[in-house]
Write an enzyme that holds these catalytic residues in place. Sequence first.
Site, PDB file in Angstrom:
ATOM      1  N   CYS A 136       5.829  -4.733  -0.709  1.00 14.08           N
ATOM      2  CA  CYS A 136       7.249  -4.389  -0.596  1.00 14.08           C
ATOM      3  C   CYS A 136       7.533  -3.726   0.745  1.00 14.08           C
ATOM      4  CB  CYS A 136       7.647  -3.469  -1.757  1.00 14.08           C
ATOM      5  SG  CYS A 136       9.382  -2.982  -1.691  1.00 14.08           S
ATOM      6  N   CYS A 139      10.004  -0.832   0.599  1.00 10.40           N
ATOM      7  CA  CYS A 139       9.412   0.417   0.087  1.00 10.40           C
ATOM      8  C   CYS A 139       8.487   1.052   1.132  1.00 10.40           C
ATOM      9  CB  CYS A 139       8.567   0.167  -1.164  1.00 10.40           C
ATOM     10  SG  CYS A 139       9.255  -1.012  -2.313  1.00 10.40           S
ATOM     11  N   ASP A 140       7.623   0.261   1.719  1.00  9.61           N
ATOM     12  CA  ASP A 140       6.511   0.818   2.500  1.00  9.61           C
ATOM     13  C   ASP A 140       6.586   0.561   3.998  1.00  9.61           C
ATOM     14  OD1 ASP A 140       5.421   1.684   0.097  1.00  9.61           O
ATOM     15  OD2 ASP A 140       4.321  -0.179  -0.214  1.00  9.61           O
TER      16      ASP A 140
END
Length: 315
Positions: A136, A139-140
Amino acid sequence: MTEEKVKVLIIGSGPAGYTAAIYASRAGLNPVLVTGGEPGGQLTTTNDVENFPGYPEGINGPAMMVDLQKQAERFGTDIRYGLVTSVDFSGYPHKAVVDEKHEITADAIIISTGASAKYLGLESEAKLMNQGVSACAVCDGFFYKGKDVAVVGAGDTAAEEALYLANICPKVHMIVRRDEMRASTIMQERVKNAANIEIHWNSSTEEVLGENEVTGIRIVDNVSGEKSEIPLSGFFVAIGHKPNTDIFKDYLDTDESGYLLVEPGTSKTKVEGVFVTGDAADRVYRQAITAAGSGCMGALDAERFLAAKEFEMAQ
Ligand code: NDP
């Protein structure tokens, strides 16, 4: 087979399931929540969550799920560790079997079983999960700001992730296994026009390199067989997700990828009293915050359904 009857059963323990549990508990519906095989869901496979509103310093994914669990328990949610192995929505009330040995009959069921990211299946990929390997970018990706990264995949998700990363990373390598991309034309054009995205056509990842953190990848040209190594810090796998919906397919409609279909703008399925929240019905957004929001919708829809049902019975 042991048996019990409950008012509301929530299947799944990610942000959608726990949010549904918090709302349903506070509404006095005494929900039972069955966690599933990966308690806490996909967020337990991530490190820091920085895009969930309310945490100015970010929060560790597993810690956030513990907090959500505690919040649900505080209002009386009955949390059970187990896996729902089958359901029967042919009559009313509905039935779900936990671990093939305990049957729960429920007036309303909220499905929050989520989706699982697909991975390549390499040993090195598993070893470096969360140490440079992620599924992701939203997200990251931020943790790789200023560093070189790779995205594997050639669909809309891979294109989107590559473009997202191209804004914050000096160089994005896109590893595409064929000589064309599956992504929509407009996304392909954007990727091809981005100055800092390099597409490696006909290429497969053979190994993710590094011991405690990703230091590079070794790719192989599927036509010539030639191997090469690319130094980088982040490896993003974007080869699709699989919604965890197999057990519902006999009763509920899905799209061609298995995502459950709901009445637009609601969590209602075609079976009365069965609601779907979170990634199990969301192929597009797939974020913790959208899952939590839809968990709230599921609980409110279930509450209204049960109130109408009670009113009907009283007549
Ligand atoms: P897709 O299934 O569309 O694409 C998966 C990609 O991964 C394909 O290019 C596939 O290659 C590649 N792939 C699969 N397995 C491997 C492997 N083992 N090694 C290397 N590559 C692999 O998944 P997406 O998540 O991209 O998209 C899912 C759906 O969601 C699509 O319908 C998409 O359009 C939609 N979507 C829409 C968005 C939007 O509208 N904004 C954003 C994101 C997704 P190959 O092509 O060779 O099979």
